[in-house]
Design an enzyme around this catalytic site. Sequence first.
Site, PDB file in Angstrom:
ATOM      1  N   ASP A 161     -11.313   4.020  46.933  1.00 51.66           N
ATOM      2  CA  ASP A 161     -11.507   3.548  45.558  1.00 51.66           C
ATOM      3  C   ASP A 161     -12.834   2.861  45.301  1.00 51.66           C
ATOM      4  OD1 ASP A 161     -11.295   1.196  46.936  1.00 51.66           O
ATOM      5  OD2 ASP A 161      -9.424   0.539  46.033  1.00 51.66           O
ATOM      6  N   GLU A 213      -6.857   8.895  51.340  1.00 52.68           N
ATOM      7  CA  GLU A 213      -6.184   7.710  50.779  1.00 52.68           C
ATOM      8  C   GLU A 213      -6.047   7.866  49.253  1.00 52.68           C
ATOM      9  OE1 GLU A 213      -7.411   3.422  50.387  1.00 52.68           O
ATOM     10  OE2 GLU A 213      -6.497   3.261  52.363  1.00 52.68           O
ATOM     11  N   GLU A 271     -11.762  -0.846  41.127  1.00 48.34           N
ATOM     12  CA  GLU A 271     -11.246   0.123  42.097  1.00 48.34           C
ATOM     13  C   GLU A 271     -10.103   0.994  41.562  1.00 48.34           C
ATOM     14  OE1 GLU A 271     -11.811  -3.093  42.783  1.00 48.34           O
ATOM     15  OE2 GLU A 271     -13.267  -3.117  44.420  1.00 48.34           O
ATOM     16  N   HIS A 300     -12.575 -11.164  48.522  1.00 45.76           N
ATOM     17  CA  HIS A 300     -13.798 -10.646  47.898  1.00 45.76           C
ATOM     18  C   HIS A 300     -13.575  -9.943  46.563  1.00 45.76           C
ATOM     19  CE1 HIS A 300     -12.931  -6.376  48.642  1.00 45.76           C
ATOM     20  NE2 HIS A 300     -12.323  -6.801  49.718  1.00 45.76           N
ATOM     21  N   ARG A 359     -13.420  -8.698  42.884  1.00 51.08           N
ATOM     22  CA  ARG A 359     -14.192  -9.064  41.694  1.00 51.08           C
ATOM     23  C   ARG A 359     -13.339  -9.812  40.671  1.00 51.08           C
ATOM     24  NH1 ARG A 359     -17.752  -5.267  43.473  1.00 51.08           N
ATOM     25  NH2 ARG A 359     -19.842  -5.327  42.580  1.00 51.08           N
ATOM     26  N   HIS A 404     -17.123 -13.020  53.171  1.00 52.03           N
ATOM     27  CA  HIS A 404     -17.755 -11.794  52.683  1.00 52.03           C
ATOM     28  C   HIS A 404     -19.175 -12.111  52.193  1.00 52.03           C
ATOM     29  CE1 HIS A 404     -18.393  -8.212  50.192  1.00 52.03           C
ATOM     30  NE2 HIS A 404     -17.300  -7.672  50.717  1.00 52.03           N
TER      31      HIS A 404
HETATM   32  C1  UD1 Z   1     -17.123  -3.321  47.687  1.00 48.32           C
HETATM   33  C2  UD1 Z   1     -16.187  -2.375  46.932  1.00 48.32           C
HETATM   34  C3  UD1 Z   1     -14.742  -2.808  47.093  1.00 48.32           C
HETATM   35  C4  UD1 Z   1     -14.389  -2.974  48.562  1.00 48.32           C
HETATM   36  C5  UD1 Z   1     -15.378  -3.919  49.210  1.00 48.32           C
HETATM   37  C6  UD1 Z   1     -15.101  -4.026  50.683  1.00 48.32           C
HETATM   38  C7  UD1 Z   1     -16.861  -1.379  44.815  1.00 48.32           C
HETATM   39  C8  UD1 Z   1     -17.051  -1.563  43.366  1.00 48.32           C
HETATM   40  N1  UD1 Z   1     -16.489  -2.441  45.511  1.00 48.32           N
HETATM   41  O1  UD1 Z   1     -17.056  -4.596  47.077  1.00 48.32           O
HETATM   42  O2  UD1 Z   1     -13.898  -1.831  46.535  1.00 48.32           O
HETATM   43  O3  UD1 Z   1     -13.099  -3.503  48.639  1.00 48.32           O
HETATM   44  O4  UD1 Z   1     -16.702  -3.406  49.035  1.00 48.32           O
HETATM   45  O5  UD1 Z   1     -15.722  -5.111  51.255  1.00 48.32           O
HETATM   46  O6  UD1 Z   1     -17.063  -0.305  45.312  1.00 48.32           O
HETATM   47  N2  UD1 Z   1     -23.505  -7.583  50.572  1.00 48.32           N
HETATM   48  C9  UD1 Z   1     -24.431  -7.815  51.568  1.00 48.32           C
HETATM   49  N3  UD1 Z   1     -24.300  -7.109  52.748  1.00 48.32           N
HETATM   50  C10 UD1 Z   1     -23.322  -6.201  52.961  1.00 48.32           C
HETATM   51  C11 UD1 Z   1     -22.384  -5.989  51.931  1.00 48.32           C
HETATM   52  C12 UD1 Z   1     -22.497  -6.681  50.751  1.00 48.32           C
HETATM   53  O7  UD1 Z   1     -25.332  -8.628  51.443  1.00 48.32           O
HETATM   54  O8  UD1 Z   1     -23.286  -5.595  54.037  1.00 48.32           O
HETATM   55  C13 UD1 Z   1     -23.642  -8.326  49.303  1.00 48.32           C
HETATM   56  C14 UD1 Z   1     -24.829  -7.814  48.471  1.00 48.32           C
HETATM   57  O9  UD1 Z   1     -25.394  -8.894  47.780  1.00 48.32           O
HETATM   58  C15 UD1 Z   1     -24.144  -6.891  47.475  1.00 48.32           C
HETATM   59  C16 UD1 Z   1     -22.843  -7.626  47.240  1.00 48.32           C
HETATM   60  O10 UD1 Z   1     -22.471  -8.145  48.501  1.00 48.32           O
HETATM   61  O11 UD1 Z   1     -24.893  -6.716  46.301  1.00 48.32           O
HETATM   62  C17 UD1 Z   1     -21.738  -6.817  46.619  1.00 48.32           C
HETATM   63  O12 UD1 Z   1     -21.531  -5.601  47.287  1.00 48.32           O
HETATM   64  P1  UD1 Z   1     -20.699  -4.433  46.537  1.00 48.32           P
HETATM   65  O13 UD1 Z   1     -20.567  -3.282  47.469  1.00 48.32           O
HETATM   66  O14 UD1 Z   1     -21.270  -4.172  45.223  1.00 48.32           O
HETATM   67  O15 UD1 Z   1     -19.310  -5.106  46.263  1.00 48.32           O
HETATM   68  P2  UD1 Z   1     -18.213  -5.672  47.247  1.00 48.32           P
HETATM   69  O16 UD1 Z   1     -17.707  -6.918  46.638  1.00 48.32           O
HETATM   70  O17 UD1 Z   1     -18.719  -5.704  48.619  1.00 48.32           O
HETATM   71  N1  UDP Z   2     -12.802  -6.570  58.488  1.00 46.20           N
HETATM   72  C1  UDP Z   2     -13.792  -6.695  59.473  1.00 46.20           C
HETATM   73  N2  UDP Z   2     -14.450  -7.898  59.588  1.00 46.20           N
HETATM   74  C2  UDP Z   2     -14.188  -8.947  58.779  1.00 46.20           C
HETATM   75  C3  UDP Z   2     -13.203  -8.794  57.769  1.00 46.20           C
HETATM   76  C4  UDP Z   2     -12.548  -7.594  57.649  1.00 46.20           C
HETATM   77  O1  UDP Z   2     -14.040  -5.751  60.223  1.00 46.20           O
HETATM   78  O2  UDP Z   2     -14.816 -10.009  58.951  1.00 46.20           O
HETATM   79  C5  UDP Z   2     -12.112  -5.269  58.351  1.00 46.20           C
HETATM   80  C6  UDP Z   2     -10.605  -5.321  58.274  1.00 46.20           C
HETATM   81  O3  UDP Z   2     -10.035  -5.187  59.558  1.00 46.20           O
HETATM   82  C7  UDP Z   2     -10.258  -4.144  57.378  1.00 46.20           C
HETATM   83  C8  UDP Z   2     -11.458  -4.020  56.477  1.00 46.20           C
HETATM   84  O4  UDP Z   2     -12.515  -4.747  57.086  1.00 46.20           O
HETATM   85  O5  UDP Z   2     -10.147  -2.933  58.112  1.00 46.20           O
HETATM   86  C9  UDP Z   2     -11.149  -4.571  55.114  1.00 46.20           C
HETATM   87  O6  UDP Z   2     -12.312  -4.676  54.378  1.00 46.20           O
HETATM   88  P1  UDP Z   2     -12.401  -5.455  53.013  1.00 46.20           P
HETATM   89  O7  UDP Z   2     -11.351  -6.496  52.958  1.00 46.20           O
HETATM   90  O8  UDP Z   2     -13.820  -5.876  52.871  1.00 46.20           O
HETATM   91  O9  UDP Z   2     -12.165  -4.301  51.940  1.00 46.20           O
HETATM   92  P2  UDP Z   2     -10.850  -3.687  51.271  1.00 46.20           P
HETATM   93  O10 UDP Z   2      -9.936  -3.241  52.345  1.00 46.20           O
HETATM   94  O11 UDP Z   2     -10.285  -4.743  50.385  1.00 46.20           O
HETATM   95  O12 UDP Z   2     -11.387  -2.548  50.461  1.00 46.20           O
END
Ligand code: UD1
Ligand code: UDP
Length: 397
Positions: free
Chosen positions: A124, A146, A160, A240, A242, A273
């Site tokens: 998603d 999924e 999502e 994390h 939104r 996160h």
């Molecule tokens: C994204 C996904 C969400 C998923 C989550 C898993 C969308 C809209 N959101 O949310 O579905 O559950 O990932 O964690 O697709 N950032 C870093 N380093 C990283 C990752 C993120 O610095 O490795 C920071 C950056 O500032 C980035 C921000 O996090 O701009 C947001 O990342 P983004 O992928 O837009 O949203 P997530 O909240 O991570």
């Molecule tokens: N996870 C990880 N390190 C962390 C936190 C989570 O490897 O510090 C793994 C966790 O085991 C799971 C996945 O990340 O498999 C979940 O990711 P997240 O919660 O960011 O996204 P979501 O599942 O909500 O899309």
Amino acid sequence: MELRPKPSFYRGILIKFVYLQTFNFALRKKILVVFGTRPEAIKMAPVYKQFILYPEIFETRLCVTAQHRQMLDQVLSFFGLNPDYDLDLMKQGQNLHELTANVIIGLKAIYEDFNPDYVLVHGDTTTSFAASLAAFYCGVKVAHVEAGLRTYNKMAPFPEELNRQLTGRIADIHFAPTESAKANLLSEGINAKTIEVTGNTVIDALFMALEQLKTYEDEEIKKLQKFVGSNKKVLLVTGHRRENFGEGFIEICNSLLQIANEFPDLDIIYPVHLNPNVQQPVFELLQGQSNIRLIHPLSYPAFVWLMSRAYIILTDSGGIQEEGPSLRKPVLVMRDLTERPEAVEAGTVKLVGTNKLIIVDEIRKLLKDSDYYAAMIAISNPYGTGNAAEQIVAKFK
Ligand code: UD1
Ligand code: UDP
């Protein structure tokens, strides 16, 4: 006289063999696996690894959008994945509009370069939805891993829920993890012949990690083992979403402060996160509490180790709702709705929203009432047996 075939006979066989191999190779199906974030990488690693077991049938390539960077790279490194294409799209505090546009534009070039028969996307995320839309525009078929999870509320989880629904509209093949996900797809008019129930690949990944942990030497885990110790109960926290930004996160942090004060012997461990909307309130409100440890996101094996060591998991994550029950841990989910009802129905997962009173009350009950705790972990994982990737790849053979 000895009857021996002439050298030309062997030459003939060799030419035929080479010809057939070349012909077969030319007929191989072209598969492109695309993902961009940590959870997609974890759940697609088993699928990609399964495809590359059959080089005679599939020409498989891996593309990462790098919607996430550090958190994605941690997973690539653990599973030993080397992307063929890396769009390197992450920007600090990126917005959904720009990200969506860049994924579509970036993938157009890759689809035109590789011309895949199928692109496989997961779940998603914005990467998955935008990759599907770009594939549709290029005439490339989409297989959705999924598929079919729903809340039917487009604001939860945001964005999502709609990402997943839209990917479902575009997809040609739907890999539903459970029967109830399949039922959702059927109720939306998706052709039953295009749906396969496979279990969730998160369980495949979890089993891989648990297996590797038996012999895995990792500094991060050693460090965790040292500071967690052996006697304290651990509350593991992640968040994390939104829709929880702002008020929701303030309420979550206030709940943790109250729990930390009420249970000074409890070790609260929170890998935070990297999203700045999470980092800012969490560090501002929780830093300096002696029994709350705010740490960097953990590598997947280290996180699996910590989940196994935890007494309770408090999260708003999707994937952790599936992993927790498999590890027989009670999972309190900081959401009002979930697209994963199976573990809630089984009793292992409980929705607590972001209300401080409810969060604190549930944690208190789990810490004080051992019968309540035991009832919550009585039933194990409803999400599969660890062979989902095998079933998915079999569909393409
Ligand atoms: C994204 C996904 C969400 C998923 C989550 C898993 C969308 C809209 N959101 O949310 O579905 O559950 O990932 O964690 O697709 N950032 C870093 N380093 C990283 C990752 C993120 O610095 O490795 C920071 C950056 O500032 C980035 C921000 O996090 O701009 C947001 O990342 P983004 O992928 O837009 O949203 P997530 O909240 O991570
Ligand atoms: N996870 C990880 N390190 C962390 C936190 C989570 O490897 O510090 C793994 C966790 O085991 C799971 C996945 O990340 O498999 C979940 O990711 P997240 O919660 O960011 O996204 P979501 O599942 O909500 O899309």
